[in-house]
Design a protein around this motif. Structure first.
Motif, mmCIF file in Angstrom:
data_model
loop_
_atom_site.group_PDB
_atom_site.id
_atom_site.type_symbol
_atom_site.label_atom_id
_atom_site.label_comp_id
_atom_site.label_asym_id
_atom_site.label_seq_id
_atom_site.Cartn_x
_atom_site.Cartn_y
_atom_site.Cartn_z
ATOM 1 N N LEU A 99 -22.835 -10.581 -34.107
ATOM 2 C CA LEU A 99 -21.576 -10.493 -33.381
ATOM 3 C C LEU A 99 -21.419 -11.771 -32.580
ATOM 4 O O LEU A 99 -22.400 -12.343 -32.112
ATOM 5 N N PHE A 100 -20.177 -12.207 -32.424
ATOM 6 C CA PHE A 100 -19.897 -13.391 -31.625
ATOM 7 C C PHE A 100 -19.086 -12.963 -30.409
ATOM 8 O O PHE A 100 -17.979 -12.458 -30.559
ATOM 9 N N GLU A 101 -19.685 -13.128 -29.249
ATOM 10 C CA GLU A 101 -19.027 -12.761 -27.989
ATOM 11 C C GLU A 101 -18.295 -13.997 -27.479
ATOM 12 O O GLU A 101 -18.894 -14.891 -26.902
ATOM 13 N N VAL A 102 -16.991 -14.030 -27.718
ATOM 14 C CA VAL A 102 -16.161 -15.185 -27.367
ATOM 15 C C VAL A 102 -15.917 -15.195 -25.859
ATOM 16 O O VAL A 102 -15.566 -14.169 -25.276
ATOM 17 N N ASN A 103 -16.099 -16.358 -25.251
ATOM 18 C CA ASN A 103 -15.840 -16.523 -23.827
ATOM 19 C C ASN A 103 -15.397 -17.963 -23.573
ATOM 20 O O ASN A 103 -16.226 -18.865 -23.464
ATOM 21 N N LEU A 104 -14.097 -18.171 -23.524
ATOM 22 C CA LEU A 104 -13.501 -19.480 -23.240
ATOM 23 C C LEU A 104 -12.891 -19.422 -21.844
ATOM 24 O O LEU A 104 -12.244 -18.437 -21.504
ATOM 25 N N GLU A 105 -13.086 -20.479 -21.048
ATOM 26 C CA GLU A 105 -12.568 -20.465 -19.675
ATOM 27 C C GLU A 105 -12.036 -21.831 -19.281
ATOM 28 O O GLU A 105 -12.533 -22.861 -19.742
ATOM 29 N N TYR A 106 -11.036 -21.817 -18.400
ATOM 30 C CA TYR A 106 -10.554 -23.041 -17.766
ATOM 31 C C TYR A 106 -9.717 -22.677 -16.548
ATOM 32 O O TYR A 106 -9.201 -21.562 -16.439
ATOM 33 N N ASN A 107 -9.609 -23.625 -15.634
ATOM 34 C CA ASN A 107 -8.821 -23.429 -14.416
ATOM 35 C C ASN A 107 -7.642 -24.397 -14.419
ATOM 36 O O ASN A 107 -7.821 -25.594 -14.650
ATOM 37 N N ILE A 108 -6.468 -23.861 -14.144
ATOM 38 C CA ILE A 108 -5.258 -24.681 -14.050
ATOM 39 C C ILE A 108 -5.013 -24.947 -12.567
ATOM 40 O O ILE A 108 -4.830 -24.015 -11.786
ATOM 41 N N LEU A 109 -5.024 -26.218 -12.188
ATOM 42 C CA LEU A 109 -4.879 -26.572 -10.782
ATOM 43 C C LEU A 109 -3.463 -26.410 -10.275
ATOM 44 O O LEU A 109 -3.228 -26.244 -9.089
ATOM 45 N N THR A 110 -2.514 -26.472 -11.169
ATOM 46 C CA THR A 110 -1.119 -26.293 -10.792
ATOM 47 C C THR A 110 -0.884 -24.829 -10.419
ATOM 48 O O THR A 110 -1.323 -23.940 -11.134
ATOM 49 N N ARG A 111 -0.237 -24.572 -9.323
ATOM 50 C CA ARG A 111 0.128 -23.193 -8.950
ATOM 51 C C ARG A 111 1.640 -23.146 -8.817
ATOM 52 O O ARG A 111 2.232 -23.953 -8.115
ATOM 53 N N SER A 112 2.259 -22.206 -9.511
ATOM 54 C CA SER A 112 3.697 -22.039 -9.384
ATOM 55 C C SER A 112 4.093 -20.656 -9.899
ATOM 56 O O SER A 112 3.351 -20.024 -10.656
ATOM 57 N N LYS A 113 5.258 -20.239 -9.515
ATOM 58 C CA LYS A 113 5.784 -18.963 -9.980
ATOM 59 C C LYS A 113 5.944 -18.990 -11.499
ATOM 60 O O LYS A 113 5.560 -18.042 -12.189
ATOM 61 N N ASP A 114 6.491 -20.086 -12.043
ATOM 62 C CA ASP A 114 6.715 -20.193 -13.481
ATOM 63 C C ASP A 114 5.409 -20.120 -14.266
ATOM 64 O O ASP A 114 5.338 -19.467 -15.307
ATOM 65 N N LEU A 115 4.363 -20.787 -13.771
ATOM 66 C CA LEU A 115 3.076 -20.767 -14.454
ATOM 67 C C LEU A 115 2.497 -19.357 -14.468
ATOM 68 O O LEU A 115 2.071 -18.859 -15.508
ATOM 69 N N GLU A 116 2.496 -18.708 -13.329
ATOM 70 C CA GLU A 116 1.925 -17.366 -13.260
ATOM 71 C C GLU A 116 2.724 -16.375 -14.110
ATOM 72 O O GLU A 116 2.150 -15.494 -14.746
ATOM 73 N N GLN A 117 4.039 -16.537 -14.180
ATOM 74 C CA GLN A 117 4.850 -15.661 -15.029
ATOM 75 C C GLN A 117 4.547 -15.904 -16.509
ATOM 76 O O GLN A 117 4.485 -14.960 -17.298
#
Length: 154
Positions: free
Chosen positions: A70-88
């Motif tokens: 089995l392959f347990e996929v785990n991809l991660e990253y952080n987006i430094l930009t914070r905005s209403k449009d991004l979160e939506q």
């Protein structure tokens, strides 16, 4: 067998997430040889954002079980930009069935997940405590598949 080693750049350049409704022409079983037949319908949603390059990671692990790998996929990253449009926009993809294409600096691409074994995007927020902290939208893409991520060479 001969193996020639050329220096290749390490690291992930980009992670793209697609809903299953945005991907067509699936083979019965996806492999390195047929992944390029997939057809992607790009969403009209586009947003400029800054990703913290130091947070992009692929922590996918192979796990051996009695019924096979089995392959347990785990991809991660952080987006430094914070905005209403991004979160939506990120919220629109949260907990929906999808696949990810990971582009590496060495020019290779891999596809994680399939139409039969999709992966899922989730996100959280790091607000930061002081003006010097990095506030971010933290994205995680995870799931379990029975096949390793296939090389995608469009």
């Amino acid at each position: 067998m001969e193996i020639f080693i050329d220096e290749q750049l390490a690291g992930i350049k980009k992670i793209e997430f697609f809903l299953l409704t945005e991907v067509g022409n699936w083979p019965v079983l996806i492999t390195d040889n047929n992944a390029n037949q997939l057809v992607f319908s790009l969403s009209a949603d586009t947003l400029a954002a800054t990703v913290d390059e130091k947070t992009i990671s692929d922590k996918t692990k192979r796990k051996q079980t009695n019924s096979g790998d089995l392959f347990e996929v785990n991809l991660e990253y952080n987006i430094l930009t914070r905005s209403k449009d991004l979160e939506q926009m990120v919220e629109k993809y949260q907990n929906k069935r999808g696949v990810a294409i990971v582009s590496y600096y060495n020019g290779f691409k891999k596809i994680f997940g399939t139409n039969e074994e999709p992966i899922f995007l989730s996100y959280g927020e790091t607000p930061g405590s002081t003006i010097d902290d990095k506030a971010s939208v933290d994205v995680s893409i995870s799931g379990v598949t029975r096949t390793r991520p296939a090389y995608y060479l469009p």
